[in-house]
Scaffold this active site. Structure first.
Site, PDB file in Angstrom:
ATOM      1  N   SER A 335       0.824  -1.210   0.000  1.00 24.94           N
ATOM      2  CA  SER A 335       0.000   0.000   0.000  1.00 24.94           C
ATOM      3  C   SER A 335       0.868   1.275   0.000  1.00 24.94           C
ATOM      4  CB  SER A 335      -0.924  -0.131   1.220  1.00 24.94           C
ATOM      5  OG  SER A 335      -1.609   1.000   1.541  1.00 24.94           O
ATOM      6  N   HIS A 540      -7.625  -5.396   0.290  1.00 22.89           N
ATOM      7  CA  HIS A 540      -6.398  -4.624   0.460  1.00 22.89           C
ATOM      8  C   HIS A 540      -5.633  -5.049   1.724  1.00 22.89           C
ATOM      9  CE1 HIS A 540      -3.914  -1.139  -0.453  1.00 22.89           C
ATOM     10  NE2 HIS A 540      -3.955  -0.798   0.811  1.00 22.89           N
TER      11      HIS A 540
END
Ligand SMILES: *[C@@H]1O[C@H](CO)[C@@H](O)[C@H](O)[C@H]1NC(C)=O
Ligand SMILES: *[C@@H]1O[C@H](CO)[C@@H](O)[C@H](O)[C@H]1NC(C)=O
Length: 564
Positions: A335, A540
């Protein structure tokens, strides 16, 4: 006892404790004004656009400061100031229902507030505190008096944003929801020691060697690095390279450890004989110190990913290489840890030579197709941007529960039925895969995240949703001109990213969408392998917290290192 509580509660209600806290940590001889403070305050002015030169603005600011004389945080004793505060409180009608936030921000302009109840064609305003459903699954918190209705355009936009996020997740049946909740409630009662252990304590508990290192960046931030030196036995055979792990948005080094030995990547890499370093970006719980700025003050938080990339990463990478006496390392980023990497290697090409391979988990560079409601709502072209911008302020990103509910928490709660998960900003921002919501682990995760960042980092991701390119932080034309010498924020030149890269992504990732990842793959000048996680609802956060991550992601990643 009771009296003491009453006093404290009263003080809290008046937001005084925050001021006391700030005061006790501030030098009393006045404010050291950093250039970026001006930028930041100037930025606020941009929302009431006015023609003004920078010099005029500085002039105006100085006059304002003179007028205010005693700024809130210094000078007067706490007694005086509490009287003054409560006087203001009473005098100013507006403030009566202003909520003070932990970040010191005031909720004086919610996104929109009263949602009307329609009964027998009669529209009646709802009472304070009530939640009214105005579409299948969107509820909005209400605030007294702020009868600011969502416009039709806003309603439509919100429906679209939420619908697109919902499309990218697994939906439990109502029985599953009930089960999930029961298991959760039971799990929440179980005391898990790992809840409150920091990275060092976790590693020690599981019998791994660990060192803490604190380093200073060129611009004065202190960052903590955790080092898991190679275990002796293995070291004697061959010296394996350094692997540097960089956490994701609102995360910390802990995230590479929380699933425990045999599962989390840091342990697996150490087991495989690598020399493991865990980084921490400025502003997270391990990196909240600066030579002259205090995290209770906004000036500490005037940084975006540009600073994480150009200050923090080089300092940490160089330190790890030097301490471990190596020339090159493996970089694994998740990320935000990928965003910073690409910004660094695009800006300081010499860092490409220090990378054996970059493994990018859920890479966030191009964000046009991001489905995270929070990030989309904060994008500059969103109809919510102005009020959100105002609401989240200019310091630490520290959203209230109300705000979290508004930007997707409520929607998530309706979808998965777990209020607990839906009140954590990391899950609300990044999505939830109910298949990987583990009762034993989720409470532990929620105690470790969010780990802290600046609002500017969040806003920059919003800019990446609207903008077509990967750019530096956009201050708005006037300040861009001052800071960058151009009206637009400069693009990162991806042609400079020559380090070998492997991308890992997932179909339903709310932040790194496959379309955007493919674009990144095509833009990078070197041949790039992209690996799609073969699991339909992988999210995610699953890259760090799914019990399937070892099998689906880490195994392949470590094999690739071993075979290099
Ligand atoms: C969420 O879980 C924590 C413990 O993990 C518990 O203390 C808290 O009460 C729970 N909150 C809700 C709303 O269920
Ligand atoms: C982790 O916890 C230990 C024990 O409380 C403490 O000594 C250490 O300073 C902590 N480390 C960090 C980086 O906070």
């Amino acid at each position: 006892m009771k009296a003491a509580c009453a006093l404290v509660c009263f003080a809290l209600a008046q937001g005084i404790t925050a001021n006391i806290f700030k005061r006790s940590h501030r030098p009393t001889d006045g404010l050291i004004v950093q250039p970026l403070d001006y930028i930041n305050q100037y930025q606020q002015q941009l929302y009431q656009p006015q023609e003004q030169t920078y010099q005029e603005y500085i002039q105006q600011l100085k006059q304002q400061q003179k007028k205010q004389q005693k700024p809130q945080y210094y000078g007067s004793s706490s007694h005086e100031s509490s009287q003054q505060d409560s006087k203001e409180w009473n005098n100013n009608e507006q403030q009566k229902y202003v909520t003070l936030r932990s970040s010191g921000q005031k909720w004086d302009k919610p996104l929109f507030t009263a949602i009307m109840k329609v009964q027998n064609d009669v529209v009646e305003p709802s009472a304070y505190g009530q939640n009214i459903m105005w579409s299948r699954d969107i509820q909005m918190p209400l605030k007294q008096k702020h009868h600011e209705l969502p416009t039709v355009a806003q309603q439509q936009e919100l429906k679209k944003i939420f619908a697109e996020a919902q499309e990218s997740m697994k939906h439990p049946t109502s029985e599953e929801k009930v089960q999930l909740n029961q298991v959760f409630a039971a799990a929440a009662q179980v005391h898990n020691e790992d809840d409150h252990l920091n990275a060092t304590e976790l590693l020690k508990k599981y019998k791994y060697p660990v060192e803490e290192h604190e380093i200073k960046t060129e611009d004065g931030y202190y960052l903590t690095l955790f080092h898991i030196p190679p275990m002796k036995l293995i070291r004697d055979v061959t010296k394996k390279p350094v692997v540097f792990l960089m956490h994701g948005l609102l995360g910390s080094a802990d995230d590479w450890l929380l699933m425990g030995p045999g599962k989390s990547l840091a342990y697996l890499l150490s087991d495989a004989g690598y020399d493991v370093w865990l980084g921490n970006a400025r502003g997270n719980k391990y990196s909240r110190r600066h030579v002259s700025k205090h995290p209770a003050m906004n000036d500490f938080w005037q940084f975006s990913n540009d600073e994480v990339a150009l200050q923090d990463l080089p300092a940490m990478i160089d330190y790890a290489l030097e301490t471990s006496a190596q020339q090159k390392l493996y970089y694994v980023g998740h990320s935000q840890g990928t965003t910073a990497f690409f910004a660094l290697t695009a800006s300081k090409p010499e860092y490409n030579d220090k990378i054996i391979m970059m493994y990018a988990l859920a890479p966030m560079v191009y964000m046009k197709h991001a489905r995270s409601p929070l990030i989309r709502m904060i994008a500059p072209t969103s109809p919510f941007e102005q009020s959100l911008h105002h609401e989240i302020g200019h310091g630490e990103f520290n959203p209230s529960q109300e705000l979290i509910a508004t930007v997707g928490g409520q929607m998530l709660w309706n979808e998965i039925g777990s209020k607990n998960v839906s009140s954590n900003v990391n899950f609300v921002m990044s999505g939830v895969n109910i298949d990987s919501v583990t009762p034993e682990l989720t409470p532990v995760i929620m105690r470790h995240v969010p780990a802290g960042t600046s609002t500017r980092v969040i806003k920059q991701y919003g800019q990446q949703v609207t903008g077509d390119d990967f750019r530096k932080y956009d201050f708005g034309p006037a300040i861009n001109q001052k800071v960058y010498g151009s009206v637009e924020a400069p693009k990162y030149d991806m042609q400079n990213v020559k380090a070998p890269v492997t991308l890992y992504y997932a179909e339903e990732d709310w932040l790194a969408s496959p379309v955007d990842v493919t674009r990144l793959q095509q833009v990078l000048p070197t041949p790039v392998t992209a690996y799609k996680v073969p699991e339909p609802h992988f999210s995610h956060l699953d890259f760090q917290f799914s019990t399937k991550a070892p099998e689906l992601v880490y195994k392949q990643l470590i094999e690739s290192m071993n075979n290099a």
